[in-house]
Motif scaffolding. Structure first.
Motif, PDB file in Angstrom:
ATOM      1  N   ALA A  57     -20.359 -33.696   8.190  1.00 21.93           N
ATOM      2  CA  ALA A  57     -20.311 -32.584   7.244  1.00 21.93           C
ATOM      3  C   ALA A  57     -18.915 -32.465   6.662  1.00 21.93           C
ATOM      4  O   ALA A  57     -17.922 -32.647   7.374  1.00 21.93           O
ATOM      5  N   TRP A  58     -18.851 -32.183   5.352  1.00 18.72           N
ATOM      6  CA  TRP A  58     -17.580 -32.006   4.659  1.00 18.72           C
ATOM      7  C   TRP A  58     -17.594 -30.670   3.937  1.00 18.72           C
ATOM      8  O   TRP A  58     -18.572 -30.307   3.301  1.00 18.72           O
ATOM      9  N   ARG A  59     -16.496 -29.981   4.005  1.00 22.79           N
ATOM     10  CA  ARG A  59     -16.293 -28.807   3.151  1.00 22.79           C
ATOM     11  C   ARG A  59     -15.135 -29.154   2.213  1.00 22.79           C
ATOM     12  O   ARG A  59     -13.989 -29.247   2.632  1.00 22.79           O
ATOM     13  N   THR A  60     -15.465 -29.374   0.958  1.00 19.17           N
ATOM     14  CA  THR A  60     -14.525 -29.898  -0.020  1.00 19.17           C
ATOM     15  C   THR A  60     -13.848 -28.774  -0.796  1.00 19.17           C
ATOM     16  O   THR A  60     -14.335 -27.637  -0.828  1.00 19.17           O
ATOM     17  N   PRO A  61     -12.719 -29.063  -1.467  1.00 18.20           N
ATOM     18  CA  PRO A  61     -12.076 -28.036  -2.304  1.00 18.20           C
ATOM     19  C   PRO A  61     -13.013 -27.482  -3.373  1.00 18.20           C
ATOM     20  O   PRO A  61     -12.950 -26.292  -3.700  1.00 18.20           O
ATOM     21  N   GLN A  62     -13.895 -28.333  -3.911  1.00 14.49           N
ATOM     22  CA  GLN A  62     -14.832 -27.875  -4.940  1.00 14.49           C
ATOM     23  C   GLN A  62     -15.806 -26.844  -4.365  1.00 14.49           C
ATOM     24  O   GLN A  62     -16.087 -25.815  -4.989  1.00 14.49           O
ATOM     25  N   LEU A  63     -16.323 -27.100  -3.168  1.00 10.28           N
ATOM     26  CA  LEU A  63     -17.242 -26.146  -2.547  1.00 10.28           C
ATOM     27  C   LEU A  63     -16.524 -24.859  -2.163  1.00 10.28           C
ATOM     28  O   LEU A  63     -17.087 -23.765  -2.282  1.00 10.28           O
ATOM     29  N   ILE A  64     -15.290 -24.975  -1.717  1.00 10.12           N
ATOM     30  CA  ILE A  64     -14.519 -23.796  -1.346  1.00 10.12           C
ATOM     31  C   ILE A  64     -14.291 -22.909  -2.567  1.00 10.12           C
ATOM     32  O   ILE A  64     -14.400 -21.687  -2.495  1.00 10.12           O
ATOM     33  N   ALA A  65     -13.991 -23.547  -3.718  1.00 12.22           N
ATOM     34  CA  ALA A  65     -13.739 -22.786  -4.946  1.00 12.22           C
ATOM     35  C   ALA A  65     -14.991 -22.063  -5.425  1.00 12.22           C
ATOM     36  O   ALA A  65     -14.916 -20.999  -6.048  1.00 12.22           O
ATOM     37  N   GLN A  66     -16.165 -22.616  -5.125  1.00  9.98           N
ATOM     38  CA  GLN A  66     -17.423 -22.029  -5.577  1.00  9.98           C
ATOM     39  C   GLN A  66     -17.943 -20.950  -4.634  1.00  9.98           C
ATOM     40  O   GLN A  66     -18.819 -20.174  -4.996  1.00  9.98           O
ATOM     41  N   ASN A  67     -17.412 -20.919  -3.421  1.00 12.79           N
ATOM     42  CA  ASN A  67     -18.014 -20.077  -2.394  1.00 12.79           C
ATOM     43  C   ASN A  67     -16.933 -19.326  -1.645  1.00 12.79           C
ATOM     44  O   ASN A  67     -16.123 -19.921  -0.955  1.00 12.79           O
ATOM     45  N   SER A 121       3.019  -8.901   3.061  1.00 12.93           N
ATOM     46  CA  SER A 121       2.877 -10.367   3.022  1.00 12.93           C
ATOM     47  C   SER A 121       1.439 -10.789   3.246  1.00 12.93           C
ATOM     48  O   SER A 121       0.946 -11.727   2.609  1.00 12.93           O
ATOM     49  N   ARG A 122       0.732 -10.090   4.140  1.00 13.61           N
ATOM     50  CA  ARG A 122      -0.670 -10.424   4.389  1.00 13.61           C
ATOM     51  C   ARG A 122      -1.520 -10.103   3.166  1.00 13.61           C
ATOM     52  O   ARG A 122      -2.449 -10.846   2.821  1.00 13.61           O
ATOM     53  N   ARG A 123      -1.235  -8.985   2.504  1.00 11.30           N
ATOM     54  CA  ARG A 123      -1.981  -8.635   1.293  1.00 11.30           C
ATOM     55  C   ARG A 123      -1.721  -9.656   0.186  1.00 11.30           C
ATOM     56  O   ARG A 123      -2.645 -10.052  -0.541  1.00 11.30           O
ATOM     57  N   LEU A 124      -0.480 -10.075   0.030  1.00 16.24           N
ATOM     58  CA  LEU A 124      -0.157 -11.068  -1.004  1.00 16.24           C
ATOM     59  C   LEU A 124      -0.865 -12.387  -0.744  1.00 16.24           C
ATOM     60  O   LEU A 124      -1.345 -13.042  -1.678  1.00 16.24           O
ATOM     61  N   GLU A 125      -0.964 -12.792   0.517  1.00 16.85           N
ATOM     62  CA  GLU A 125      -1.681 -14.025   0.845  1.00 16.85           C
ATOM     63  C   GLU A 125      -3.138 -13.927   0.446  1.00 16.85           C
ATOM     64  O   GLU A 125      -3.727 -14.873  -0.090  1.00 16.85           O
ATOM     65  N   GLY A 126      -3.754 -12.765   0.708  1.00 14.61           N
ATOM     66  CA  GLY A 126      -5.149 -12.565   0.317  1.00 14.61           C
ATOM     67  C   GLY A 126      -5.324 -12.612  -1.191  1.00 14.61           C
ATOM     68  O   GLY A 126      -6.267 -13.228  -1.702  1.00 14.61           O
ATOM     69  N   CYS A 127      -4.410 -11.981  -1.929  1.00 19.07           N
ATOM     70  CA  CYS A 127      -4.486 -12.001  -3.397  1.00 19.07           C
ATOM     71  C   CYS A 127      -4.303 -13.417  -3.929  1.00 19.07           C
ATOM     72  O   CYS A 127      -5.015 -13.839  -4.854  1.00 19.07           O
ATOM     73  N   ARG A 128      -3.356 -14.138  -3.380  1.00 18.96           N
ATOM     74  CA  ARG A 128      -3.093 -15.499  -3.863  1.00 18.96           C
ATOM     75  C   ARG A 128      -4.315 -16.388  -3.674  1.00 18.96           C
ATOM     76  O   ARG A 128      -4.668 -17.165  -4.562  1.00 18.96           O
ATOM     77  N   ARG A 129      -5.001 -16.256  -2.536  1.00 22.44           N
ATOM     78  CA  ARG A 129      -6.217 -17.037  -2.312  1.00 22.44           C
ATOM     79  C   ARG A 129      -7.298 -16.647  -3.313  1.00 22.44           C
ATOM     80  O   ARG A 129      -7.961 -17.497  -3.898  1.00 22.44           O
ATOM     81  N   ASP A 130      -7.493 -15.330  -3.498  1.00 19.73           N
ATOM     82  CA  ASP A 130      -8.556 -14.859  -4.391  1.00 19.73           C
ATOM     83  C   ASP A 130      -8.336 -15.310  -5.831  1.00 19.73           C
ATOM     84  O   ASP A 130      -9.304 -15.622  -6.550  1.00 19.73           O
ATOM     85  N   LEU A 131      -7.105 -15.355  -6.263  1.00 24.76           N
ATOM     86  CA  LEU A 131      -6.820 -15.728  -7.650  1.00 24.76           C
ATOM     87  C   LEU A 131      -7.155 -17.187  -7.934  1.00 24.76           C
ATOM     88  O   LEU A 131      -7.279 -17.583  -9.098  1.00 24.76           O
ATOM     89  N   LEU A 132      -7.312 -17.990  -6.890  1.00 22.56           N
ATOM     90  CA  LEU A 132      -7.680 -19.397  -7.076  1.00 22.56           C
ATOM     91  C   LEU A 132      -9.182 -19.618  -7.042  1.00 22.56           C
ATOM     92  O   LEU A 132      -9.658 -20.675  -7.467  1.00 22.56           O
ATOM     93  N   ARG A 133      -9.936 -18.650  -6.541  1.00 21.10           N
ATOM     94  CA  ARG A 133     -11.365 -18.871  -6.328  1.00 21.10           C
ATOM     95  C   ARG A 133     -12.138 -18.788  -7.628  1.00 21.10           C
ATOM     96  O   ARG A 133     -11.943 -17.881  -8.435  1.00 21.10           O
TER      97      ARG A 133
END
Length: 307
Positions: free
Chosen positions: A54-64, A251-263
């Motif tokens: 099983a693979w979890r790819t960057p493309q699947l991560i971005a979609q989900n 810092s924890r909130r900024l990490e969450g925002c940074r991840r969300d902005l890429l999704r």
């Protein structure tokens, strides 16, 4: 299921249980079972299956959107896990942390059984860099805390559905606390022997902060009151972390925002909505601290080309 539908059905069942993934299985999937049980805000899953990859790819991560860590305990067979440029082989009774928000490759060359604990990424109270350090690192059954957790996770997977809600909530809290202590051991932050009272309290506080990041009213006063200590003592506990309580929350909130902005799934959300989701109340303040932390504005980060 009819033979011709089994592979697709098994792939979909695994993706719905853990996270969307590309799955390769033999032409003939004879049997497989997945059993899940909630334990408060956690999920325990026992999976028995045929050999697979099983693979979890960057493309699947971005979609989900998937903000979960899976603690994978091997009950039967052999497992190989690749994540963060590390490769680990697991034998029965051993487990590893797997971050579903990052690419991962798993392989089971023989029929297998896993007993997995699925918990929110923020529940362990770890930063992004800390979480990267502990993923795909084997926890052997010969380790004192690892051996105890192996038995505990296995029993919980078998019995979670029998507990009343209050008992389940207490068990969930205790198992997360133990996993947090284990993570700190792996990060080299807990010396051998029994952790001090302050060290255990700090783990509980970081976990509490992780669970309440979306609350804009999360303050040192609220945190101190929830743990029956003074604000002064709270700041004293954080002195060894080389960061203030407020800076840790930010810092924890900024990490969450940074991840969300890429999704990809967050593309329709405004930057302000993403900031509010993680507890920021002022768009101007959010933009200012984001730039200070990452050297660019939130919109520049969202629109920057990705490799």
């Amino acid at each position: 299921m009819p033979t011709r539908q089994r592979r697709a059905y098994w792939r979909e069942a695994l993706s719905q249980t853990f996270a969307a993934a590309d799955v390769a299985v033999p032409d003939e999937v004879c049997s497989g079972t997945i059993r899940t049980s909630p334990l408060s805000h956690l999920q325990l899953t026992t999976a028995d299956g045929s050999p697979m990859r099983a693979w979890r790819t960057p493309q699947l991560i971005a979609q989900n959107e998937n903000e979960y860590v899976v603690v994978n305990l091997l009950g039967r067979g052999v497992a190989r896990i690749e994540q963060e440029a590390r490769e680990v082989y697991l034998c029965p009774g051993e487990f590893a942390f797997c971050d579903m928000a990052r690419p991962i490759h798993m392989e089971f060359p023989n029929p297998y059984q896993t007993k997995s604990l699925v918990l929110p990424r923020h529940a362990l109270g770890l930063s992004e860099s800390e979480l990267r350090q502990i993923t795909a690192s084997p926890v052997r059954s010969g380790m004192a805390l690892g051996g105890m957790l192996s038995i505990m996770l296995s029993r919980l997977a078998d019995t979670a559905e029998t507990f009343p809600p209050r008992t389940g909530e207490l068990l969930a809290r205790n198992v997360v606390d133990l996993l947090t202590v284990l993570a700190d051991e792996q990060l080299g932050r807990v010396s051998e022997g029994t952790p001090s009272g302050d060290a255990v309290l700090l783990l509980r506080i970081r976990t509490f902060i992780g669970r309440h990041l979306a609350d804009p009213d999360l303050t040192p006063e609220v945190i101190a009151k929830a743990h029956h200590i003074s604000v002064r003592y709270l700041h004293k506990i954080f002195e060894g972390e080389d960061i203030t309580v407020g800076r840790w929350i930010q810092s924890r909130r900024l990490e969450g925002c940074r991840r969300d902005l890429l999704r990809r799934q967050s593309a329709n959300r405004t930057i302000v909505a993403v900031a509010h989701r993680w507890g920021f109340t002022s768009a101007a303040h959010f933009s200012r601290v984001f730039r200070a932390a990452y050297g660019m504005s939130p919109s520049e980060w969202r629109n920057a080309p990705r490799p």
